[in-house]
Design a protein around this motif. Structure first.
Motif, PDB file in Angstrom:
ATOM      1  N   ARG A 168       0.829  -1.215   0.000  1.00  0.00           N
ATOM      2  CA  ARG A 168       0.000   0.000   0.000  1.00  0.00           C
ATOM      3  C   ARG A 168       0.854   1.252   0.000  1.00  0.00           C
ATOM      4  N   GLY A 169       1.923   1.231   0.773  1.00  0.00           N
ATOM      5  CA  GLY A 169       2.831   2.372   0.812  1.00  0.00           C
ATOM      6  C   GLY A 169       3.501   2.612  -0.522  1.00  0.00           C
ATOM      7  N   PHE A 170       3.945   1.538  -1.161  1.00  0.00           N
ATOM      8  CA  PHE A 170       4.598   1.662  -2.468  1.00  0.00           C
ATOM      9  C   PHE A 170       3.608   2.167  -3.517  1.00  0.00           C
ATOM     10  N   GLN A 171       2.374   1.684  -3.464  1.00  0.00           N
ATOM     11  CA  GLN A 171       1.342   2.174  -4.387  1.00  0.00           C
ATOM     12  C   GLN A 171       1.110   3.676  -4.187  1.00  0.00           C
ATOM     13  N   GLU A 172       1.075   4.102  -2.929  1.00  0.00           N
ATOM     14  CA  GLU A 172       0.865   5.514  -2.615  1.00  0.00           C
ATOM     15  C   GLU A 172       2.033   6.371  -3.112  1.00  0.00           C
ATOM     16  N   VAL A 173       3.245   5.863  -2.970  1.00  0.00           N
ATOM     17  CA  VAL A 173       4.433   6.577  -3.455  1.00  0.00           C
ATOM     18  C   VAL A 173       4.356   6.778  -4.961  1.00  0.00           C
ATOM     19  N   VAL A 174       4.031   5.735  -5.680  1.00  0.00           N
ATOM     20  CA  VAL A 174       3.955   5.812  -7.140  1.00  0.00           C
ATOM     21  C   VAL A 174       2.858   6.786  -7.568  1.00  0.00           C
ATOM     22  N   ARG A 175       1.711   6.746  -6.908  1.00  0.00           N
ATOM     23  CA  ARG A 175       0.639   7.691  -7.212  1.00  0.00           C
ATOM     24  C   ARG A 175       1.108   9.128  -6.966  1.00  0.00           C
ATOM     25  N   HIS A 176       1.766   9.341  -5.852  1.00  0.00           N
ATOM     26  CA  HIS A 176       2.291  10.665  -5.496  1.00  0.00           C
ATOM     27  C   HIS A 176       3.286  11.159  -6.550  1.00  0.00           C
TER      28      HIS A 176
ATOM     29  N   GLY B 291      29.076  -1.951   0.892  1.00  0.00           N
ATOM     30  CA  GLY B 291      29.435  -3.091   0.063  1.00  0.00           C
ATOM     31  C   GLY B 291      28.909  -2.949  -1.348  1.00  0.00           C
ATOM     32  N   LEU B 292      28.886  -4.061  -2.069  1.00  0.00           N
ATOM     33  CA  LEU B 292      28.453  -4.077  -3.457  1.00  0.00           C
ATOM     34  C   LEU B 292      26.939  -3.870  -3.549  1.00  0.00           C
ATOM     35  N   GLN B 293      26.536  -2.984  -4.434  1.00  0.00           N
ATOM     36  CA  GLN B 293      25.113  -2.731  -4.621  1.00  0.00           C
ATOM     37  C   GLN B 293      24.763  -2.793  -6.098  1.00  0.00           C
ATOM     38  N   ASP B 294      23.542  -3.205  -6.356  1.00  0.00           N
ATOM     39  CA  ASP B 294      23.001  -3.226  -7.709  1.00  0.00           C
ATOM     40  C   ASP B 294      22.009  -2.088  -7.849  1.00  0.00           C
ATOM     41  N   VAL B 295      22.098  -1.382  -8.974  1.00  0.00           N
ATOM     42  CA  VAL B 295      21.137  -0.333  -9.300  1.00  0.00           C
ATOM     43  C   VAL B 295      20.077  -0.981 -10.178  1.00  0.00           C
ATOM     44  N   PHE B 296      18.828  -0.847  -9.758  1.00  0.00           N
ATOM     45  CA  PHE B 296      17.695  -1.420 -10.473  1.00  0.00           C
ATOM     46  C   PHE B 296      16.970  -0.323 -11.243  1.00  0.00           C
ATOM     47  N   SER B 297      16.312  -0.727 -12.311  1.00  0.00           N
ATOM     48  CA  SER B 297      15.509   0.190 -13.103  1.00  0.00           C
ATOM     49  C   SER B 297      14.220  -0.508 -13.529  1.00  0.00           C
ATOM     50  N   VAL B 298      13.144   0.270 -13.552  1.00  0.00           N
ATOM     51  CA  VAL B 298      11.870  -0.236 -14.045  1.00  0.00           C
ATOM     52  C   VAL B 298      11.137   0.939 -14.700  1.00  0.00           C
ATOM     53  N   GLU B 299      10.492   0.666 -15.827  1.00  0.00           N
ATOM     54  CA  GLU B 299       9.676   1.699 -16.455  1.00  0.00           C
ATOM     55  C   GLU B 299       8.551   2.063 -15.502  1.00  0.00           C
ATOM     56  N   PHE B 300       8.233   3.343 -15.434  1.00  0.00           N
ATOM     57  CA  PHE B 300       7.235   3.814 -14.483  1.00  0.00           C
ATOM     58  C   PHE B 300       5.897   3.108 -14.695  1.00  0.00           C
ATOM     59  N   ASP B 301       5.449   3.024 -15.935  1.00  0.00           N
ATOM     60  CA  ASP B 301       4.160   2.375 -16.230  1.00  0.00           C
ATOM     61  C   ASP B 301       4.161   0.898 -15.846  1.00  0.00           C
ATOM     62  N   ARG B 302       5.286   0.235 -16.041  1.00  0.00           N
ATOM     63  CA  ARG B 302       5.396  -1.176 -15.672  1.00  0.00           C
ATOM     64  C   ARG B 302       5.291  -1.348 -14.155  1.00  0.00           C
ATOM     65  N   LEU B 303       5.884  -0.434 -13.400  1.00  0.00           N
ATOM     66  CA  LEU B 303       5.796  -0.495 -11.953  1.00  0.00           C
ATOM     67  C   LEU B 303       4.361  -0.279 -11.496  1.00  0.00           C
ATOM     68  N   VAL B 304       3.682   0.670 -12.104  1.00  0.00           N
ATOM     69  CA  VAL B 304       2.270   0.935 -11.763  1.00  0.00           C
ATOM     70  C   VAL B 304       1.444  -0.331 -12.012  1.00  0.00           C
ATOM     71  N   THR B 305       1.657  -0.970 -13.146  1.00  0.00           N
ATOM     72  CA  THR B 305       0.933  -2.194 -13.479  1.00  0.00           C
ATOM     73  C   THR B 305       1.241  -3.308 -12.479  1.00  0.00           C
ATOM     74  N   TYR B 306       2.506  -3.483 -12.149  1.00  0.00           N
ATOM     75  CA  TYR B 306       2.904  -4.527 -11.197  1.00  0.00           C
ATOM     76  C   TYR B 306       2.218  -4.301  -9.845  1.00  0.00           C
ATOM     77  N   LEU B 307       2.285  -3.088  -9.347  1.00  0.00           N
ATOM     78  CA  LEU B 307       1.692  -2.791  -8.038  1.00  0.00           C
ATOM     79  C   LEU B 307       0.167  -2.871  -8.082  1.00  0.00           C
ATOM     80  N   GLY B 308      -0.413  -2.632  -9.259  1.00  0.00           N
ATOM     81  CA  GLY B 308      -1.863  -2.711  -9.414  1.00  0.00           C
ATOM     82  C   GLY B 308      -2.419  -4.108  -9.221  1.00  0.00           C
ATOM     83  N   HIS B 309      -1.590  -5.112  -9.343  1.00  0.00           N
ATOM     84  CA  HIS B 309      -2.030  -6.498  -9.145  1.00  0.00           C
ATOM     85  C   HIS B 309      -2.353  -6.800  -7.688  1.00  0.00           C
ATOM     86  N   PHE B 310      -1.986  -5.922  -6.782  1.00  0.00           N
ATOM     87  CA  PHE B 310      -2.143  -6.185  -5.366  1.00  0.00           C
ATOM     88  C   PHE B 310      -3.327  -5.449  -4.744  1.00  0.00           C
ATOM     89  N   LYS B 311      -4.348  -5.177  -5.512  1.00  0.00           N
ATOM     90  CA  LYS B 311      -5.493  -4.451  -4.991  1.00  0.00           C
ATOM     91  C   LYS B 311      -6.382  -5.354  -4.170  1.00  0.00           C
TER      92      LYS B 311
END
Length: 166
Positions: free
Chosen positions: A97-105, A146-166
């Motif tokens: 829910r928090g992640f969905q709210e962040v993306v909406r914001h 330590g070692l870190q990986d930088v991740f990337s996701v298209e904004f619309d794809r993230l919205v769609t992914y998070l939308g599955h959790f309604k």
């Protein structure tokens, strides 16, 4: 759950206390002077969101439009610099829910947003596996802990992914 963007001194004070109390979530040894430096950088260079459960801060996130490497000029990229959530809320629905709210914001705040980037330290295996479910590693670099990986996701794809959790 309630989310607010830090704008007042009181908001930044709450963020600072929360970050100091939970700094060992990043690493068992996070020296206080380095922590204060990180807090200063986040307050001066990023936007900060606080998440509340009733009146208690349970999570915080800092983000910027653009990346430091490009002097924050690449406004189509949202870079999540820091995300910190109390341990007991991590595997709960509040996280989603928090992640969905962040993306909406972010969508309301910046209409030009096309990509979301964030990083995870490799030794944080749970978080690393979670991010791989919806984002791609685009870079690896040496971070403070330590070692870190930088991740990337298209904004619309993230919205769609998070939308599955309604």
């Amino acid at each position: 759950m309630k989310m607010i963007k830090c704008v007042a001194e009181e908001d930044y004070e709450k963020f600072t206390y929360f970050f100091l109390r939970n700094r060992n979530e990043f690493d068992d040894v996070y020296p206080i002077l380095d922590t204060v430096g990180s807090i200063y950088t986040m307050i001066s260079e990023t936007n900060i969101l606080l998440f509340y459960d009733n009146d208690k801060v349970i999570a915080a996130m800092s983000y910027s439009y653009g990346t430091r490497e490009c002097n924050f000029e690449d406004k189509h990229i949202v870079f999540i610099d820091c995300s910190l959530i109390e341990n007991k809320y991590r595997k709960s629905y509040l996280f989603i829910r928090g992640f969905q709210e962040v993306v909406r914001h972010m969508a309301e705040e910046n209409k030009d947003c096309k990509e979301v980037r964030f990083y995870a330290y490799r030794h944080h295996k749970y978080i690393h596996r979670l991010y791989k479910k919806f984002a791609t590693v685009i870079e690896e670099k040496e971070g403070y802990f330590g070692l870190q990986d930088v991740f990337s996701v298209e904004f619309d794809r993230l919205v769609t992914y998070l939308g599955h959790f309604k």
